[in-house]
Write a protein that holds these residues in place. Structure first.
Motif, PDB file in Angstrom:
ATOM      1  N   ALA A  54       0.842  -1.208   0.000  1.00  0.00           N
ATOM      2  CA  ALA A  54       0.000   0.000   0.000  1.00  0.00           C
ATOM      3  C   ALA A  54       0.873   1.253   0.000  1.00  0.00           C
ATOM      4  CB  ALA A  54      -0.921  -0.007   1.220  1.00  0.00           C
ATOM      5  N   VAL A  55       1.944   1.208   0.768  1.00  0.00           N
ATOM      6  CA  VAL A  55       2.881   2.334   0.782  1.00  0.00           C
ATOM      7  C   VAL A  55       3.544   2.477  -0.579  1.00  0.00           C
ATOM      8  CG1 VAL A  55       5.007   3.236   1.781  1.00  0.00           C
ATOM      9  CG2 VAL A  55       3.298   2.184   3.257  1.00  0.00           C
ATOM     10  N   GLY A  56       3.925   1.363  -1.172  1.00  0.00           N
ATOM     11  CA  GLY A  56       4.578   1.397  -2.484  1.00  0.00           C
ATOM     12  C   GLY A  56       3.712   2.040  -3.548  1.00  0.00           C
ATOM     13  N   VAL A  57       2.435   1.694  -3.570  1.00  0.00           N
ATOM     14  CA  VAL A  57       1.506   2.284  -4.539  1.00  0.00           C
ATOM     15  C   VAL A  57       1.396   3.793  -4.299  1.00  0.00           C
ATOM     16  CG1 VAL A  57      -0.924   2.367  -5.235  1.00  0.00           C
ATOM     17  CG2 VAL A  57       0.204   0.164  -4.922  1.00  0.00           C
ATOM     18  N   SER A  58       1.271   4.189  -3.042  1.00  0.00           N
ATOM     19  CA  SER A  58       1.140   5.620  -2.757  1.00  0.00           C
ATOM     20  C   SER A  58       2.420   6.381  -3.081  1.00  0.00           C
ATOM     21  CB  SER A  58       0.721   5.845  -1.304  1.00  0.00           C
ATOM     22  OG  SER A  58       1.745   5.478  -0.422  1.00  0.00           O
ATOM     23  N   ILE A  59       3.573   5.736  -2.885  1.00  0.00           N
ATOM     24  CA  ILE A  59       4.845   6.390  -3.204  1.00  0.00           C
ATOM     25  C   ILE A  59       4.974   6.636  -4.704  1.00  0.00           C
ATOM     26  CG2 ILE A  59       7.350   6.013  -3.312  1.00  0.00           C
ATOM     27  CD1 ILE A  59       7.144   4.761  -0.535  1.00  0.00           C
ATOM     28  N   VAL A  60       4.563   5.682  -5.519  1.00  0.00           N
ATOM     29  CA  VAL A  60       4.636   5.851  -6.979  1.00  0.00           C
ATOM     30  C   VAL A  60       3.789   7.042  -7.407  1.00  0.00           C
ATOM     31  CG1 VAL A  60       3.989   4.809  -9.188  1.00  0.00           C
ATOM     32  CG2 VAL A  60       5.235   3.459  -7.491  1.00  0.00           C
ATOM     33  N   ILE A  61       2.576   7.126  -6.889  1.00  0.00           N
ATOM     34  CA  ILE A  61       1.693   8.242  -7.244  1.00  0.00           C
ATOM     35  C   ILE A  61       2.274   9.558  -6.741  1.00  0.00           C
ATOM     36  CG2 ILE A  61      -0.597   9.240  -6.843  1.00  0.00           C
ATOM     37  CD1 ILE A  61      -1.593   6.274  -6.724  1.00  0.00           C
ATOM     38  N   TRP A  62       2.755   9.559  -5.491  1.00  0.00           N
ATOM     39  CA  TRP A  62       3.354  10.763  -4.910  1.00  0.00           C
ATOM     40  C   TRP A  62       4.563  11.219  -5.723  1.00  0.00           C
ATOM     41  CZ3 TRP A  62       8.290  10.974  -2.636  1.00  0.00           C
ATOM     42  CH2 TRP A  62       8.600  12.157  -1.982  1.00  0.00           C
ATOM     43  N   ALA A  63       5.447  10.285  -6.076  1.00  0.00           N
ATOM     44  CA  ALA A  63       6.663  10.620  -6.820  1.00  0.00           C
ATOM     45  C   ALA A  63       6.326  11.188  -8.198  1.00  0.00           C
ATOM     46  CB  ALA A  63       7.564   9.393  -6.949  1.00  0.00           C
ATOM     47  N   LEU A  64       5.333  10.609  -8.866  1.00  0.00           N
ATOM     48  CA  LEU A  64       4.935  11.129 -10.176  1.00  0.00           C
ATOM     49  C   LEU A  64       4.410  12.558 -10.068  1.00  0.00           C
ATOM     50  CD1 LEU A  64       3.178   7.988 -11.705  1.00  0.00           C
ATOM     51  CD2 LEU A  64       5.346   9.018 -12.420  1.00  0.00           C
ATOM     52  N   VAL A  65       3.567  12.816  -9.088  1.00  0.00           N
ATOM     53  CA  VAL A  65       3.004  14.159  -8.928  1.00  0.00           C
ATOM     54  C   VAL A  65       4.096  15.154  -8.542  1.00  0.00           C
ATOM     55  CG1 VAL A  65       1.442  15.575  -7.525  1.00  0.00           C
ATOM     56  CG2 VAL A  65       0.673  13.374  -8.409  1.00  0.00           C
ATOM     57  N   ILE A  66       4.948  14.783  -7.589  1.00  0.00           N
ATOM     58  CA  ILE A  66       6.021  15.695  -7.161  1.00  0.00           C
ATOM     59  C   ILE A  66       6.975  15.988  -8.320  1.00  0.00           C
ATOM     60  CG2 ILE A  66       8.064  15.883  -5.668  1.00  0.00           C
ATOM     61  CD1 ILE A  66       5.450  16.439  -4.212  1.00  0.00           C
ATOM     62  N   ALA A  67       7.343  14.958  -9.079  1.00  0.00           N
ATOM     63  CA  ALA A  67       8.245  15.160 -10.215  1.00  0.00           C
ATOM     64  C   ALA A  67       7.590  16.056 -11.279  1.00  0.00           C
ATOM     65  CB  ALA A  67       8.641  13.820 -10.827  1.00  0.00           C
ATOM     66  N   PHE A  68       6.338  15.802 -11.574  1.00  0.00           N
ATOM     67  CA  PHE A  68       5.615  16.612 -12.563  1.00  0.00           C
ATOM     68  C   PHE A  68       5.522  18.061 -12.106  1.00  0.00           C
ATOM     69  CE2 PHE A  68       1.589  18.366 -14.162  1.00  0.00           C
ATOM     70  CZ  PHE A  68       1.832  18.285 -15.522  1.00  0.00           C
ATOM     71  N   GLU A  69       5.149  18.275 -10.850  1.00  0.00           N
ATOM     72  CA  GLU A  69       5.006  19.639 -10.342  1.00  0.00           C
ATOM     73  C   GLU A  69       6.359  20.342 -10.254  1.00  0.00           C
ATOM     74  OE1 GLU A  69       2.253  21.241 -10.021  1.00  0.00           O
ATOM     75  OE2 GLU A  69       1.006  19.501 -10.422  1.00  0.00           O
ATOM     76  N   ALA A  70       7.395  19.637  -9.826  1.00  0.00           N
ATOM     77  CA  ALA A  70       8.730  20.240  -9.746  1.00  0.00           C
ATOM     78  C   ALA A  70       9.216  20.645 -11.136  1.00  0.00           C
ATOM     79  CB  ALA A  70       9.708  19.261  -9.100  1.00  0.00           C
ATOM     80  N   THR A  71       8.954  19.817 -12.132  1.00  0.00           N
ATOM     81  CA  THR A  71       9.330  20.137 -13.510  1.00  0.00           C
ATOM     82  C   THR A  71       8.594  21.373 -13.999  1.00  0.00           C
ATOM     83  OG1 THR A  71       9.712  17.795 -13.933  1.00  0.00           O
ATOM     84  CG2 THR A  71       9.460  19.211 -15.850  1.00  0.00           C
ATOM     85  N   ARG A  72       7.309  21.457 -13.708  1.00  0.00           N
ATOM     86  CA  ARG A  72       6.511  22.629 -14.119  1.00  0.00           C
ATOM     87  C   ARG A  72       7.018  23.889 -13.431  1.00  0.00           C
ATOM     88  NH1 ARG A  72       0.406  22.049 -13.485  1.00  0.00           N
ATOM     89  NH2 ARG A  72       0.596  24.141 -14.247  1.00  0.00           N
ATOM     90  N   ILE A  73       7.316  23.783 -12.147  1.00  0.00           N
ATOM     91  CA  ILE A  73       7.810  24.946 -11.398  1.00  0.00           C
ATOM     92  C   ILE A  73       9.148  25.389 -11.940  1.00  0.00           C
ATOM     93  CG2 ILE A  73       8.659  25.681  -9.130  1.00  0.00           C
ATOM     94  CD1 ILE A  73       6.375  23.921  -7.952  1.00  0.00           C
ATOM     95  N   TRP A  74      10.038  24.425 -12.179  1.00  0.00           N
ATOM     96  CA  TRP A  74      11.388  24.728 -12.696  1.00  0.00           C
ATOM     97  C   TRP A  74      11.276  25.405 -14.078  1.00  0.00           C
ATOM     98  CZ3 TRP A  74      15.932  25.079 -10.543  1.00  0.00           C
ATOM     99  CH2 TRP A  74      17.052  25.164 -11.343  1.00  0.00           C
ATOM    100  N   ALA A  75      10.358  24.958 -14.919  1.00  0.00           N
ATOM    101  CA  ALA A  75      10.177  25.530 -16.249  1.00  0.00           C
ATOM    102  C   ALA A  75       9.684  26.971 -16.176  1.00  0.00           C
ATOM    103  CB  ALA A  75       9.214  24.684 -17.058  1.00  0.00           C
ATOM    104  N   ARG A  76       8.900  27.293 -15.163  1.00  0.00           N
ATOM    105  CA  ARG A  76       8.371  28.657 -15.030  1.00  0.00           C
ATOM    106  C   ARG A  76       9.390  29.627 -14.473  1.00  0.00           C
ATOM    107  NH1 ARG A  76       2.534  29.346 -12.798  1.00  0.00           N
ATOM    108  NH2 ARG A  76       3.176  31.467 -13.256  1.00  0.00           N
ATOM    109  N   LEU A  77      10.440  29.095 -13.848  1.00  0.00           N
ATOM    110  CA  LEU A  77      11.476  29.994 -13.314  1.00  0.00           C
ATOM    111  C   LEU A  77      12.364  30.380 -14.445  1.00  0.00           C
ATOM    112  CD1 LEU A  77      12.383  28.124 -10.028  1.00  0.00           C
ATOM    113  CD2 LEU A  77      10.941  30.134 -10.292  1.00  0.00           C
TER     114      LEU A  77
END
Length: 127
Positions: free
Chosen positions: A104-127
């Motif tokens: 259950a933790v593994g599934v949540s980590i995959v989803i969390w990592a995808l969202v964090i990576a996507f959002e970090a990429t978007r934020i970095w692109a806007r800077l």
């Protein structure tokens, strides 16, 4: 505190006591479980970036997935501690219970990592 389902324990309910219990549990998890601490720190960094850029939907999404992954980690830690308390010796059934909680933790980590990576990429692109 009195258990409302079992009718055991001390009488008297106080909401601040519940808040102290929540904070104490989270503090313990952050101090003694590295997987909780690093997820909280990494999410906070990306959250600050989204907040500064005023991406409110991104802020809510980061808070949501971070909350879900932390909940999964906390439940997993509680299940593992309970299993270790109940059965000190190696037990295959306890092992299966721990594996399911870890999944259950593994599934949540995959989803969390995808969202964090996507959002970090978007934020970095806007800077």
């Amino acid at each position: 505190m009195r258990n409302k389902f079992l009718g055991t324990g001390e009488p008297g309910y106080h909401p601040l006591r519940k808040c102290r219990t929540v904070i104490a549990g989270l503090r313990y998890a952050v101090a003694y479980d590295f997987s909780v601490a690093y997820k909280l720190v990494l999410s906070a960094v990306v959250l600050v970036g989204a907040f500064l850029l005023r991406n409110w939907v991104d802020v809510i999404l980061i808070l949501l997935v971070t909350g879900l992954v932390l909940m999964a980690e906390l439940f997993n830690s509680a299940i593992e501690a309970l299993c270790d308390f109940v059965e000190v010796q190696h037990n295959d059934k306890i092992g299966i219970i721990k594996d399911i909680a870890a999944a259950a933790v593994g599934v949540s980590i995959v989803i969390w990592a995808l969202v964090i990576a996507f959002e970090a990429t978007r934020i970095w692109a806007r800077l």
